[in-house]
Design a protein around this motif. Structure first.
Motif, PDB file in Angstrom:
ATOM      1  N   ASP A 203     -24.233   2.422  10.431  1.00 51.96           N
ATOM      2  CA  ASP A 203     -23.936   3.644   9.659  1.00 51.96           C
ATOM      3  C   ASP A 203     -24.404   4.895  10.395  1.00 51.96           C
ATOM      4  OD1 ASP A 203     -22.752   2.232   7.709  1.00 51.96           O
ATOM      5  OD2 ASP A 203     -24.514   2.154   6.386  1.00 51.96           O
ATOM      6  N   GLN A 204     -25.607   4.813  10.964  1.00 50.90           N
ATOM      7  CA  GLN A 204     -26.109   5.980  11.719  1.00 50.90           C
ATOM      8  C   GLN A 204     -25.209   6.269  12.912  1.00 50.90           C
ATOM      9  OE1 GLN A 204     -30.019   4.297  12.254  1.00 50.90           O
ATOM     10  NE2 GLN A 204     -30.975   6.115  11.368  1.00 50.90           N
ATOM     11  N   PHE A 205     -24.755   5.194  13.537  1.00 46.45           N
ATOM     12  CA  PHE A 205     -23.863   5.372  14.676  1.00 46.45           C
ATOM     13  C   PHE A 205     -22.568   6.048  14.234  1.00 46.45           C
ATOM     14  CE2 PHE A 205     -20.128   3.505  16.784  1.00 46.45           C
ATOM     15  CZ  PHE A 205     -20.227   4.213  17.980  1.00 46.45           C
ATOM     16  N   MET A 206     -22.019   5.599  13.088  1.00 46.02           N
ATOM     17  CA  MET A 206     -20.769   6.179  12.573  1.00 46.02           C
ATOM     18  C   MET A 206     -20.960   7.671  12.275  1.00 46.02           C
ATOM     19  SD  MET A 206     -18.406   3.860  12.425  1.00 46.02           S
ATOM     20  CE  MET A 206     -18.167   2.091  12.337  1.00 46.02           C
ATOM     21  N   GLU A 207     -22.113   7.990  11.726  1.00 43.06           N
ATOM     22  CA  GLU A 207     -22.398   9.402  11.420  1.00 43.06           C
ATOM     23  C   GLU A 207     -22.368  10.251  12.680  1.00 43.06           C
ATOM     24  OE1 GLU A 207     -26.096  10.442   9.323  1.00 43.06           O
ATOM     25  OE2 GLU A 207     -25.439   8.869   7.911  1.00 43.06           O
ATOM     26  N   SER A 208     -23.024   9.753  13.744  1.00 39.62           N
ATOM     27  CA  SER A 208     -23.043  10.571  14.962  1.00 39.62           C
ATOM     28  C   SER A 208     -21.655  10.643  15.598  1.00 39.62           C
ATOM     29  CB  SER A 208     -24.122  10.142  15.953  1.00 39.62           C
ATOM     30  OG  SER A 208     -24.002   8.805  16.245  1.00 39.62           O
ATOM     31  N   LEU A 209     -20.850   9.616  15.358  1.00 40.78           N
ATOM     32  CA  LEU A 209     -19.475   9.651  15.873  1.00 40.78           C
ATOM     33  C   LEU A 209     -18.675  10.746  15.148  1.00 40.78           C
ATOM     34  CD1 LEU A 209     -17.845   8.052  17.911  1.00 40.78           C
ATOM     35  CD2 LEU A 209     -17.076   6.558  16.083  1.00 40.78           C
ATOM     36  N   GLN A 210     -18.867  10.786  13.833  1.00 43.21           N
ATOM     37  CA  GLN A 210     -18.183  11.813  13.045  1.00 43.21           C
ATOM     38  C   GLN A 210     -18.606  13.211  13.494  1.00 43.21           C
ATOM     39  OE1 GLN A 210     -18.985  10.413   9.084  1.00 43.21           O
ATOM     40  NE2 GLN A 210     -16.897  10.902   8.423  1.00 43.21           N
ATOM     41  N   LYS A 211     -19.909  13.331  13.765  1.00 44.84           N
ATOM     42  CA  LYS A 211     -20.464  14.613  14.211  1.00 44.84           C
ATOM     43  C   LYS A 211     -19.821  15.037  15.526  1.00 44.84           C
ATOM     44  CE  LYS A 211     -25.086  16.148  14.631  1.00 44.84           C
ATOM     45  NZ  LYS A 211     -26.433  15.619  14.744  1.00 44.84           N
ATOM     46  N   SER A 212     -19.672  14.093  16.444  1.00 40.33           N
ATOM     47  CA  SER A 212     -19.103  14.501  17.740  1.00 40.33           C
ATOM     48  C   SER A 212     -17.619  14.837  17.573  1.00 40.33           C
ATOM     49  CB  SER A 212     -19.389  13.492  18.837  1.00 40.33           C
ATOM     50  OG  SER A 212     -18.659  12.336  18.672  1.00 40.33           O
ATOM     51  N   GLY A 213     -16.939  14.215  16.610  1.00 39.20           N
ATOM     52  CA  GLY A 213     -15.549  14.588  16.306  1.00 39.20           C
ATOM     53  C   GLY A 213     -15.499  16.028  15.804  1.00 39.20           C
ATOM     54  N   ARG A 214     -16.449  16.336  14.906  1.00 40.30           N
ATOM     55  CA  ARG A 214     -16.501  17.704  14.364  1.00 40.30           C
ATOM     56  C   ARG A 214     -16.843  18.702  15.462  1.00 40.30           C
ATOM     57  NH1 ARG A 214     -19.044  15.250   9.808  1.00 40.30           N
ATOM     58  NH2 ARG A 214     -21.108  15.824  10.563  1.00 40.30           N
ATOM     59  N   ALA A 215     -17.593  18.264  16.464  1.00 48.14           N
ATOM     60  CA  ALA A 215     -17.975  19.173  17.564  1.00 48.14           C
ATOM     61  C   ALA A 215     -16.826  19.385  18.545  1.00 48.14           C
ATOM     62  CB  ALA A 215     -19.192  18.613  18.294  1.00 48.14           C
ATOM     63  N   GLY A 216     -15.681  18.813  18.239  1.00 43.11           N
ATOM     64  CA  GLY A 216     -14.484  19.060  19.048  1.00 43.11           C
ATOM     65  C   GLY A 216     -14.255  18.078  20.175  1.00 43.11           C
ATOM     66  N   LYS A 217     -14.976  16.959  20.171  1.00 43.84           N
ATOM     67  CA  LYS A 217     -14.780  15.989  21.255  1.00 43.84           C
ATOM     68  C   LYS A 217     -13.530  15.164  20.979  1.00 43.84           C
ATOM     69  CE  LYS A 217     -19.587  15.715  22.484  1.00 43.84           C
ATOM     70  NZ  LYS A 217     -20.634  14.971  23.096  1.00 43.84           N
ATOM     71  N   GLU A 235     -17.483  -6.134  17.876  1.00 46.95           N
ATOM     72  CA  GLU A 235     -17.745  -5.915  16.446  1.00 46.95           C
ATOM     73  C   GLU A 235     -17.725  -4.410  16.151  1.00 46.95           C
ATOM     74  OE1 GLU A 235     -18.255  -6.951  12.768  1.00 46.95           O
ATOM     75  OE2 GLU A 235     -18.098  -8.465  14.357  1.00 46.95           O
ATOM     76  N   LEU A 236     -18.366  -3.641  17.002  1.00 46.49           N
ATOM     77  CA  LEU A 236     -18.428  -2.186  16.805  1.00 46.49           C
ATOM     78  C   LEU A 236     -17.037  -1.571  16.882  1.00 46.49           C
ATOM     79  CD1 LEU A 236     -21.573  -1.271  18.932  1.00 46.49           C
ATOM     80  CD2 LEU A 236     -21.243  -0.685  16.529  1.00 46.49           C
ATOM     81  N   SER A 237     -16.252  -2.037  17.832  1.00 51.62           N
ATOM     82  CA  SER A 237     -14.921  -1.440  17.991  1.00 51.62           C
ATOM     83  C   SER A 237     -14.064  -1.734  16.742  1.00 51.62           C
ATOM     84  CB  SER A 237     -14.252  -1.921  19.276  1.00 51.62           C
ATOM     85  OG  SER A 237     -13.514  -3.077  19.060  1.00 51.62           O
ATOM     86  N   ARG A 238     -14.214  -2.943  16.187  1.00 50.02           N
ATOM     87  CA  ARG A 238     -13.459  -3.266  14.952  1.00 50.02           C
ATOM     88  C   ARG A 238     -13.905  -2.355  13.812  1.00 50.02           C
ATOM     89  NH1 ARG A 238     -13.134  -8.510  16.858  1.00 50.02           N
ATOM     90  NH2 ARG A 238     -15.261  -9.006  16.254  1.00 50.02           N
ATOM     91  N   ALA A 239     -15.232  -2.151  13.714  1.00 48.07           N
ATOM     92  CA  ALA A 239     -15.770  -1.320  12.635  1.00 48.07           C
ATOM     93  C   ALA A 239     -15.249   0.111  12.744  1.00 48.07           C
ATOM     94  CB  ALA A 239     -17.292  -1.347  12.675  1.00 48.07           C
ATOM     95  N   VAL A 240     -15.187   0.636  13.963  1.00 47.84           N
ATOM     96  CA  VAL A 240     -14.712   2.021  14.139  1.00 47.84           C
ATOM     97  C   VAL A 240     -13.214   2.110  13.819  1.00 47.84           C
ATOM     98  CG1 VAL A 240     -14.302   3.854  15.847  1.00 47.84           C
ATOM     99  CG2 VAL A 240     -16.491   2.665  15.802  1.00 47.84           C
ATOM    100  N   GLU A 241     -12.449   1.132  14.287  1.00 48.32           N
ATOM    101  CA  GLU A 241     -10.995   1.160  14.020  1.00 48.32           C
ATOM    102  C   GLU A 241     -10.716   1.142  12.522  1.00 48.32           C
ATOM    103  OE1 GLU A 241      -8.817  -0.831  17.897  1.00 48.32           O
ATOM    104  OE2 GLU A 241      -9.801  -2.126  16.443  1.00 48.32           O
ATOM    105  N   GLU A 242     -11.541   0.405  11.795  1.00 50.08           N
ATOM    106  CA  GLU A 242     -11.362   0.319  10.343  1.00 50.08           C
ATOM    107  C   GLU A 242     -11.681   1.644   9.673  1.00 50.08           C
ATOM    108  OE1 GLU A 242     -13.562  -2.775   8.037  1.00 50.08           O
ATOM    109  OE2 GLU A 242     -12.265  -4.072   9.274  1.00 50.08           O
ATOM    110  N   LYS A 243     -12.793   2.223  10.079  1.00 53.95           N
ATOM    111  CA  LYS A 243     -13.256   3.449   9.430  1.00 53.95           C
ATOM    112  C   LYS A 243     -12.496   4.692   9.896  1.00 53.95           C
ATOM    113  CE  LYS A 243     -17.474   5.745   8.149  1.00 53.95           C
ATOM    114  NZ  LYS A 243     -18.229   5.614   7.018  1.00 53.95           N
TER     115      LYS A 243
END
Ligand code: F6P
Length: 326
Positions: A203-217, A235-243
């Motif tokens: 979950d923490q990882f997903m949050e920082s991913l969202q943050k970097s999306g918001r930062a324009g990456k 496993e991580l790649s599946r989780a990100v693709e889902e979310k």
């Protein structure tokens, strides 16, 4: 000074760039000090199978620049048994070895300790592993080369990540240590780095991913240590693709490419210093120790301590990784 007539040298465990330079330095230090060097093939397996021979200075010519280990390496299952170690000792005694220089990682050092404990064979360890997970040295032989190999590979992957707006999970080696991941992650400008030494939930990882999306990456490189506890790159790649179905996610496992190739200048110098230091330590009467370099000085650490402790991940470096990836 302890009188030594014959000293064996072997490489054991996973190969690492710079092992050849360490063998060369050990052999030549023996010759320099009037000791007969004996090179042992395929690690402890060569001792058990009596696969060894006397070397001279030319035996180790033209290998300082080569990756891998010209003596070959193995993780010997037989040497893990008492019977295997007894066979090895009988051969070592017949070859009149007074001591052995063991170039390898923690598994190899465990074997060396048992060998000395059970049969009194004097052993000195030289830390050779790309993982940098041995206590008693700032760096292990092969680590620097592996870092450079990984950074070069990630730079190439970044070209595609940027051109296609993709998110790449890149798995790097290190067994249960995160040194390779943390340092190459910083050096290659990774958006996030996942290492076993840091508690980070998915979950923490997903949050920082969202943050970097918001930062324009628009693209991301996530470096994941193989020992990380977030479930692994697939496993991580599946989780990100889902979310985040909007992300195009790719996975690259760098694998054994990280262990190969020409050793860097730094690994060659480190290996040369440690090969010489190992022979000097034996002449000095030391055994059951590992030689390492700390703050530019040769230091000796009992093998037991070298394998039971880990170098700590630098918390400031983790902070740096966080700051430079905003
Ligand atoms: O210890 C070196 C290392 O490359 C680790 O990073 C990795 O986990 C392991 O060896 C792989 O071992 P093998 O080559 O036996 O698969």
């Amino acid at each position: 000074m302890t009188e030594l007539k014959r000293v064996g040298v072997l490489t054991s465990g996973g190969d690492a760039p710079g092992m050849n330079a360490a063998i060369r330095a050990t052999v030549r230090a023996c010759i320099y000090y009037g000791i007969v060097p004996v090179v042992i093939q395929e690690g402890y397996k060569g001792l058990i199978e009596n696969n060894m021979e006397v070397a001279d200075a030319r035996t180790v010519a033209n290998i300082i620049n080569l990756g891998g280990t010209f003596l070959k390496s193995a993780r010997s299952a037989e040497f893990r048994t008492k019977e295997g170690r007894l066979k090895a000792f009988e051969n070592a005694r017949a070859a009149e070895l007074d001591a052995i220089v063991v170039i390898g990682g923690d598994g190899s050092f465990t074997g060396a300790m048992l060998f000395e404990e059970e049969h009194g064979m004097r052993c000195v360890g030289v830390p050779g592993t790309i993982d940098n997970d041995i206590y008693g040295t700032d760096h292990t032989i092969g680590y620097d080369t592996a870092l450079n190999t990984v950074v070069e590979a990630i730079d190439k992957i970044r070209d595609t990540a940027t051109s296609h707006n993709r998110l790449f999970f890149i798995e790097v080696m290190g067994r249960d240590a995160g040194f390779i991941a943390l340092n190459t992650g910083i050096a290659s400008g990774a958006e996030d780095i996942l290492i076993p030494e840091q508690e980070k939930s998915v979950d923490q990882f997903m949050e920082s991913l969202q943050k970097s999306g918001r930062a324009g990456k628009t693209s991301s490189i996530i470096v994941v240590a193989e020992g990380d506890r977030c479930g692994g790159v697939f496993e991580l790649s599946r989780a990100v693709e889902e979310k985040f179905p909007e992300y195009e996610v790719k996975v690259t496992v760098l694998g054994h490419i990280q262990r190969g190739g020409k050793p860097s200048c730094s690994d060659r110098v480190l290996a040369s210093r440690l090969g010489v230091a190992a022979v000097e330590a034996l002449r000095n009467g030391d055994s059951g120790i590992m030689v390492g370099i700390r703050d530019q000085q040769v230091v000796k650490t009992p093998l037991e301590r070298a394998i039971s402790k880990h170098n700590q991940i630098d918390s400031h470096l983790m902070k740096v990784a966080q700051i430079v990836s905003v």
